[in-house]
Design an enzyme around this catalytic site. Sequence first.
Site, mmCIF file in Angstrom:
data_model
loop_
_atom_site.group_PDB
_atom_site.id
_atom_site.type_symbol
_atom_site.label_atom_id
_atom_site.label_comp_id
_atom_site.label_asym_id
_atom_site.label_seq_id
_atom_site.Cartn_x
_atom_site.Cartn_y
_atom_site.Cartn_z
ATOM 1 N N ASP A 65 -6.572 1.807 -1.058
ATOM 2 C CA ASP A 65 -5.790 3.129 -1.704
ATOM 3 C C ASP A 65 -5.708 3.758 -0.511
ATOM 4 O O ASP A 65 -6.251 4.517 -0.017
ATOM 5 C CB ASP A 65 -6.045 2.991 -2.542
ATOM 6 N N THR A 98 1.892 4.982 -0.022
ATOM 7 C CA THR A 98 1.703 5.909 0.895
ATOM 8 C C THR A 98 1.138 6.113 2.225
ATOM 9 O O THR A 98 1.610 6.627 3.263
ATOM 10 C CB THR A 98 0.726 6.305 0.047
ATOM 11 N N THR A 99 0.665 4.578 1.816
ATOM 12 C CA THR A 99 -0.174 3.723 3.568
ATOM 13 C C THR A 99 1.346 3.228 4.395
ATOM 14 O O THR A 99 1.733 3.833 5.687
ATOM 15 C CB THR A 99 -0.282 2.648 2.920
ATOM 16 N N ASP A 395 -1.690 3.493 -9.690
ATOM 17 C CA ASP A 395 -0.687 2.747 -9.057
ATOM 18 C C ASP A 395 0.640 2.336 -9.737
ATOM 19 O O ASP A 395 1.883 2.539 -10.033
ATOM 20 C CB ASP A 395 -0.748 1.578 -7.834
#
Length: 552
Positions: A65, A98-99, A395
């Site tokens: 994550d 986010t990544t 998430d």
Amino acid sequence: MAGQLGGTPVLGLREGSERTRGREAQSTNINAAKAVASAVRTTLGPRGTDKMLVDSLGNVVITNDGATILKEMDIESPAAKMMIEVAKTVDEVAGDGTTTAVVIGGELLKKAEELLEQEIHPSVITSGYRLAAERARKVLEEIATDIDIDNDEELKKIARTTITGKFSEAYRNFLSRIAIKAVKAITETGHGGKRVVDTDNINVEKKVGGRIGETELVQGMAIDKEVVHPGMPRKVEDAKIALINAALEVKKTETSAEVKVTSSDQLKGFLDEEERTMHRMAERIKESGANVVICQKGIDDVVQHYLAKDGIIAVRRAKKSDMEKLGKATGGKIVTAVDEISESDLGHAGLVEERKIAEDKMLFIQECENPHAVSIVIRGGTEHVVDEVERALHDMLRVTGCIIEDGKAVAGGGAVETELALRVREYSASLKGREQLAVENFAAAVEIIPRALAENSGFDPIDKLVQLKAAHERGEKNAGLDAYTGKIVDMWQGGVIEPLRTKKQSVESAVEAATMILRIDDVIASKREARPAGGAPPGGMGGMPPGGMPPY
């Protein structure tokens, strides 16, 4: 402090301070941000790898994550910290992506570095990036598809896409059902008929023991507290719940006071009055019709005894957040004085019972009618498993909430980024001036997502990128990379769907971070004051003169 010396500005800095200027400062910041992006890039996609993070105390976190990895990394560089702020923002607003945001941000800076080497000014690059971001936002709005939020199968596809590639992927159907039910239960109608989802109304409790498949959704609340008295019932049906934010014990006086007792009769009278006061508290609760008491503060042993005699379940020292959620779940009001409690203040639940989960006892308040707060009890074989399931559920809950609020989604698997690159390149041809170069580089930067997906899945990134571009030029806007077969397929048909908000926020946050870092051309770092060994004040032990004790 600035001054003039022979017409040259002088900046007076503290001794040991460092100053980096111009191209060197830009290069240092860009390299730091690129390092953060490369750290999370390999976690992208369904076949991305995990990271093991060990902190200074030896605590271990195993996850892929992006938000968690960046939060756990111990980073000193200010530019790298800006990238971490990007991840936090995307996580708070959209719950996922986010990544993607950090990887795109790193690639935008890499492409900007090429333009800086061609003597293009940073303000021109940032202006071009902003134009490209605005164009990308419009393209995303155009290609987004409306989702029927009453169709659970559509929502399940979106929730499953979020968890793909995570440790708990094997349970994605099971967990997605829980997430959708939980979010739908707490959805409220706000101003102008707009749907509002506040995932803070979902209480998540983690219990090590059992397996992931034993994770359950409680239509009400599960609180990590046990019944206070062994004589109280362990199960109550048709529960009427009193939520009390007051101590069920004898109050201490506000001022310091002494009571002088000169005879045994006075002492007995004093103790009897104390007991009568506490008996009245228990009687008042019984008269209100309550058969369950959740108290935010302490409950005296005498009050416990009388409540147990009346067959009333009681729990003490409940968290404030749990009390607020209990009010939403049961429809009860939190009262601050026992004397004021009435039947209209009570909450209602079909069943309240104490159950043993693993080694701990928990109180379940369930079968609530139309609860606006629910609980999820996560189970798993080890602490690492439970933590990873919690991250996956977080998430899923946020993403499902975004879809229910916005009702718009786009295809995943690199389809959106490839379409954006194609459309932004077309737009760049209509521009004049040097901004055109920055807009073209923006288009090249967003292609890092399908490229990284191909690399992480073990395929040749150039071949797959060429095939993707060809499909999109034919008008197949949902064409993306199947990470398992390596084929270019329709991602919408394949059920790989993501919320529009996630993609918009990822692109906007990446551009904001990149432009902020690019505009910095001077870094002034003050020297940190070194602490003496052992944390003692300078000059030996506290109170001693410098140099320690004087000789005899």
